[in-house]
Scaffold this active site. Sequence first.
Site, PDB file in Angstrom:
ATOM      1  N   GLU A 143     -27.936  23.110  95.601  1.00 25.57           N
ATOM      2  CA  GLU A 143     -27.233  22.376  94.538  1.00 25.57           C
ATOM      3  C   GLU A 143     -25.944  23.087  94.124  1.00 25.57           C
ATOM      4  O   GLU A 143     -24.954  22.431  93.809  1.00 25.57           O
ATOM      5  CB  GLU A 143     -28.165  22.171  93.343  1.00 25.57           C
ATOM      6  CG  GLU A 143     -29.298  21.202  93.647  1.00 25.57           C
ATOM      7  CD  GLU A 143     -30.281  21.023  92.500  1.00 25.57           C
ATOM      8  OE1 GLU A 143     -31.199  20.198  92.647  1.00 25.57           O
ATOM      9  OE2 GLU A 143     -30.149  21.707  91.461  1.00 25.57           O
ATOM     10  N   HIS A 200     -29.646  18.971  83.462  1.00 24.89           N
ATOM     11  CA  HIS A 200     -30.328  19.174  84.744  1.00 24.89           C
ATOM     12  C   HIS A 200     -30.383  20.673  85.012  1.00 24.89           C
ATOM     13  O   HIS A 200     -29.447  21.395  84.680  1.00 24.89           O
ATOM     14  CB  HIS A 200     -29.551  18.508  85.890  1.00 24.89           C
ATOM     15  CG  HIS A 200     -30.025  18.940  87.253  1.00 24.89           C
ATOM     16  ND1 HIS A 200     -31.075  18.332  87.894  1.00 24.89           N
ATOM     17  CD2 HIS A 200     -29.625  19.961  88.064  1.00 24.89           C
ATOM     18  CE1 HIS A 200     -31.299  18.962  89.051  1.00 24.89           C
ATOM     19  NE2 HIS A 200     -30.431  19.951  89.179  1.00 24.89           N
ATOM     20  N   LYS A 235     -25.475  16.206  81.121  1.00 23.86           N
ATOM     21  CA  LYS A 235     -25.490  14.810  81.572  1.00 23.86           C
ATOM     22  C   LYS A 235     -24.648  13.907  80.663  1.00 23.86           C
ATOM     23  O   LYS A 235     -24.254  14.299  79.558  1.00 23.86           O
ATOM     24  CB  LYS A 235     -26.950  14.340  81.647  1.00 23.86           C
ATOM     25  CG  LYS A 235     -27.771  15.076  82.716  1.00 23.86           C
ATOM     26  CD  LYS A 235     -29.173  14.492  82.844  1.00 23.86           C
ATOM     27  CE  LYS A 235     -29.949  15.172  83.961  1.00 23.86           C
ATOM     28  NZ  LYS A 235     -31.307  14.566  84.118  1.00 23.86           N
ATOM     29  N   TYR A 244     -29.342  13.177  94.132  1.00 31.73           N
ATOM     30  CA  TYR A 244     -30.719  12.847  93.753  1.00 31.73           C
ATOM     31  C   TYR A 244     -31.508  12.231  94.914  1.00 31.73           C
ATOM     32  O   TYR A 244     -32.507  11.554  94.687  1.00 31.73           O
ATOM     33  CB  TYR A 244     -30.720  11.923  92.537  1.00 31.73           C
ATOM     34  CG  TYR A 244     -30.512  12.649  91.221  1.00 31.73           C
ATOM     35  CD1 TYR A 244     -31.449  13.566  90.742  1.00 31.73           C
ATOM     36  CD2 TYR A 244     -29.381  12.422  90.439  1.00 31.73           C
ATOM     37  CE1 TYR A 244     -31.269  14.235  89.546  1.00 31.73           C
ATOM     38  CE2 TYR A 244     -29.194  13.088  89.226  1.00 31.73           C
ATOM     39  CZ  TYR A 244     -30.150  13.990  88.791  1.00 31.73           C
ATOM     40  OH  TYR A 244     -29.983  14.653  87.598  1.00 31.73           O
ATOM     41  N   ASN A 297     -31.733  12.697  79.419  1.00 29.84           N
ATOM     42  CA  ASN A 297     -32.348  13.912  78.862  1.00 29.84           C
ATOM     43  C   ASN A 297     -31.407  15.123  78.876  1.00 29.84           C
ATOM     44  O   ASN A 297     -31.844  16.272  78.931  1.00 29.84           O
ATOM     45  CB  ASN A 297     -33.680  14.197  79.566  1.00 29.84           C
ATOM     46  CG  ASN A 297     -33.528  14.355  81.067  1.00 29.84           C
ATOM     47  OD1 ASN A 297     -32.419  14.378  81.591  1.00 29.84           O
ATOM     48  ND2 ASN A 297     -34.648  14.476  81.760  1.00 29.84           N
TER      49      ASN A 297
END
Length: 140
Positions: free
Chosen positions: A128, A117, A11, A51, A114
């Site tokens: 995905e 993913h 991320k 998302y 965080n």
Amino acid sequence: MSVERTLSMIKPDATRRNITGKVIDRLETAGLRVVAQRRIQLTKERAEEFYGVHKERPFFKDLVSFMTSGPIVVQVLEGDNAIALNREVMGATNPAEAAEGTIRKEFAESIEANSVHGSDGPDTASQEISFFFSSDEIVG
Ligand code: ADP
Ligand code: MG
């Protein structure tokens, strides 16, 4: 044990701090193999689509804004039980609750930023992966 593939993202908080190599080292050391990888900038539309499952959640707008705040690295990881193994190596969503030795415990800045993913099951993994990669881009 079965060989699986899962979708991983490094991320923007991690690309910003130039620690993509450190994250990849954790994945590889755990036994996961990077079989496809690309550094990209997500658009707002693509982030909202990715998302989409969270669109009613209070954090959705901030999450889309965070995920488009800088480049990400999208990857397909392969290995025995890769989906669950990757989730284990990542650690809990909230770094305050993540186990010692996990990527999020070590590197995450917050529950939002965080660092990584990972797909949460076989169906999401296949959806995905195809969201970002065509089959000829995945070389096992
Ligand atoms: P995970 O990434 O562990 O599968 P979720 O699918 O529940 O977690 O959430 C997707 C992402 O949304 C998280 O990784 C995190 O970046 C963000 N997020 C989740 N919960 C919160 C929250 N309570 N506040 C802010 N951001 C959150
Ligand atoms: Mg999730």
